[in-house]
Scaffold this motif. Sequence first.
Motif, mmCIF file in Angstrom:
data_model
loop_
_atom_site.group_PDB
_atom_site.id
_atom_site.type_symbol
_atom_site.label_atom_id
_atom_site.label_comp_id
_atom_site.label_asym_id
_atom_site.label_seq_id
_atom_site.Cartn_x
_atom_site.Cartn_y
_atom_site.Cartn_z
ATOM 1 N N UNK A 39 0.937 -1.357 -0.231
ATOM 2 C CA UNK A 39 0.018 0.096 0.087
ATOM 3 C C UNK A 39 1.057 1.541 -0.179
ATOM 4 N N UNK A 40 2.086 1.381 0.191
ATOM 5 C CA UNK A 40 2.696 2.156 0.402
ATOM 6 C C UNK A 40 3.219 3.467 1.466
ATOM 7 N N UNK A 41 2.071 2.645 2.479
ATOM 8 C CA UNK A 41 1.683 3.698 3.497
ATOM 9 C C UNK A 41 2.541 2.925 4.761
ATOM 10 N N UNK A 42 2.277 1.832 5.037
ATOM 11 C CA UNK A 42 2.844 0.797 5.878
ATOM 12 C C UNK A 42 3.805 0.224 6.361
ATOM 13 N N UNK A 43 4.787 -0.648 6.765
ATOM 14 C CA UNK A 43 5.647 -1.227 6.601
ATOM 15 C C UNK A 43 4.882 -2.178 8.229
ATOM 16 N N UNK A 52 5.986 -5.377 14.567
ATOM 17 C CA UNK A 52 4.824 -3.881 14.535
ATOM 18 C C UNK A 52 4.731 -3.567 13.330
ATOM 19 N N UNK A 53 3.602 -3.391 13.382
ATOM 20 C CA UNK A 53 2.952 -2.094 12.102
ATOM 21 C C UNK A 53 3.389 -0.621 12.436
ATOM 22 N N UNK A 54 4.133 -0.503 11.326
ATOM 23 C CA UNK A 54 4.805 0.919 11.231
ATOM 24 C C UNK A 54 4.153 1.979 10.796
ATOM 25 N N UNK A 55 3.255 3.710 10.363
ATOM 26 C CA UNK A 55 3.524 4.258 9.236
ATOM 27 C C UNK A 55 4.470 4.920 9.026
ATOM 28 N N UNK A 56 4.583 4.599 8.059
ATOM 29 C CA UNK A 56 5.528 5.208 7.103
ATOM 30 C C UNK A 56 5.896 6.511 7.130
ATOM 31 N N UNK A 57 4.368 7.701 7.402
ATOM 32 C CA UNK A 57 4.610 8.742 7.199
ATOM 33 C C UNK A 57 4.914 9.510 8.514
ATOM 34 N N UNK A 59 6.169 6.977 11.453
ATOM 35 C CA UNK A 59 6.948 6.399 12.306
ATOM 36 C C UNK A 59 5.978 5.849 13.572
ATOM 37 N N UNK A 60 4.963 6.508 13.359
ATOM 38 C CA UNK A 60 4.033 5.629 14.755
ATOM 39 C C UNK A 60 3.857 4.206 14.477
ATOM 40 N N UNK A 61 4.135 3.322 15.879
ATOM 41 C CA UNK A 61 3.209 2.761 15.205
ATOM 42 C C UNK A 61 1.525 2.283 15.773
ATOM 43 N N UNK A 62 1.401 0.767 14.362
ATOM 44 C CA UNK A 62 -0.125 1.311 14.474
ATOM 45 C C UNK A 62 -0.754 0.287 15.276
ATOM 46 N N UNK A 63 0.007 -1.352 15.809
ATOM 47 C CA UNK A 63 -0.771 -2.502 16.147
ATOM 48 C C UNK A 63 0.702 -2.998 16.317
ATOM 49 N N UNK A 64 0.950 -4.265 16.939
ATOM 50 C CA UNK A 64 1.619 -5.574 17.387
ATOM 51 C C UNK A 64 0.862 -6.777 17.620
ATOM 52 N N UNK A 65 1.724 -7.923 17.249
ATOM 53 C CA UNK A 65 1.520 -9.077 17.578
ATOM 54 C C UNK A 65 2.482 -9.630 18.684
ATOM 55 N N UNK A 66 2.309 -10.380 18.454
ATOM 56 C CA UNK A 66 4.042 -11.130 19.585
ATOM 57 C C UNK A 66 3.473 -12.929 19.465
ATOM 58 N N UNK A 67 3.647 -13.560 18.599
ATOM 59 C CA UNK A 67 3.277 -15.041 18.211
ATOM 60 C C UNK A 67 4.394 -16.343 19.135
ATOM 61 N N UNK A 68 5.247 -15.946 19.992
ATOM 62 C CA UNK A 68 5.913 -16.617 20.935
ATOM 63 C C UNK A 68 6.675 -15.661 21.564
ATOM 64 N N UNK A 69 7.064 -16.933 23.036
ATOM 65 C CA UNK A 69 7.965 -16.017 23.721
ATOM 66 C C UNK A 69 9.262 -15.784 23.559
ATOM 67 N N UNK A 70 9.444 -16.118 22.390
ATOM 68 C CA UNK A 70 11.166 -15.594 22.039
ATOM 69 C C UNK A 70 11.316 -13.959 20.939
ATOM 70 N N UNK A 71 12.597 -13.950 20.501
ATOM 71 C CA UNK A 71 12.983 -12.919 19.882
ATOM 72 C C UNK A 71 12.293 -13.225 18.248
ATOM 73 N N UNK A 72 11.374 -12.810 18.099
ATOM 74 C CA UNK A 72 10.656 -12.253 16.714
ATOM 75 C C UNK A 72 12.222 -11.949 15.566
ATOM 76 N N UNK A 73 12.244 -12.965 14.194
ATOM 77 C CA UNK A 73 12.765 -12.085 13.295
ATOM 78 C C UNK A 73 11.724 -12.176 12.328
ATOM 79 N N UNK A 74 11.625 -10.839 11.425
ATOM 80 C CA UNK A 74 10.410 -10.866 9.988
ATOM 81 C C UNK A 74 11.252 -11.147 9.018
ATOM 82 N N UNK A 75 10.996 -12.593 8.243
ATOM 83 C CA UNK A 75 11.440 -12.902 7.131
ATOM 84 C C UNK A 75 10.869 -12.241 5.752
ATOM 85 N N UNK A 76 9.390 -12.260 6.332
ATOM 86 C CA UNK A 76 8.682 -12.269 4.671
ATOM 87 C C UNK A 76 7.337 -10.991 4.634
ATOM 88 N N UNK A 77 6.730 -10.759 4.006
ATOM 89 C CA UNK A 77 5.173 -10.275 4.502
ATOM 90 C C UNK A 77 4.779 -9.031 3.123
#
Length: 324
Positions: A39-43, A52-57, A59-77
Amino acid sequence: MRNTLLVCALIACSTDPDVHFTQLASLPATTDGVVLWPDGETAEAAMADQVCTVDLHGGDILGDVDPSESREQLLDGDGTRSLVRAGGTLYLLPSGEAVVDGALAARLVDSGVRALLSHDGECVVTDGVTAVGIPETRCDGPVDFDVDPVSGTAWIADGHALSVLGPDGQFARRDGLRAERVRFDSASASVLITEDGNSLSRLDADGDRLWTVMMDGPILDLELSTRAGVAAVMVDEDQGGRLQIVDAESGDVVGEHPLPGTADVTLSEAGDRMALATEDEVLFYEVRSDGGALRLPQAGGAERWSGLGVAGVVAGIGFTVVLD
């Protein structure tokens, strides 16, 4: 100060007149994977043990999700689904479903996921149900992985060769290509690979080399925008880094920007957004081309910056091993 200089180098101090970068926002956080949404608006960014979902314009955090108790690494989306690795397990978001254990790398495909594993040092590709061993392809050292999201064809670069696994289990190993990184170009069914530290090449569907260009230093990161037809290459230099923009069809360097440091590069599919992730901050940019050699994609279209035609699909005949 380092990040301020990085902004200056891309915006005010750029030596290239054709490709321009306008900073949209910054995210003052240490991240482990950034994805720019279509969409060119979020990351999305993996940070603070969550995604976390981030507003590109702003830098605000729009939401977050925590699927595990470990440190997350984002691989693709892709703006709808995301792949996250945590504690050795691969999770599919937003459902939080655990799909693969022990993944070295993974990509989203239309039918689900493709993940790269290591079995006794040998590379294995799985969709979460069936696993296929890739003969003579090593996954006990540095390895890179990419897929065609439509067909599910997978490419593996282990530094010694480029291996291709087709959707029907067909396998081809292309010796003589010391591929270290690989990126699939869906617009042409070709791939970009790096070799020997600072060499960048494009290969056609049969694995033939179409062009090779030597970059200005060791390649640290490679990103490709298939719609724009350009690759963003982060190069290491004695005095910092260099961001080089390469036309995927010709291999011409169409943008060159010396930087006071290096960063991980993320380029949007449309080529109009870029993120540079340093050790403690992510900088988001709008990418704009004013030169005649490049053109931005039309709204809603798939037009590339550098009109690359459609080629054939990869097909290989070889030996596969199905693991229990």
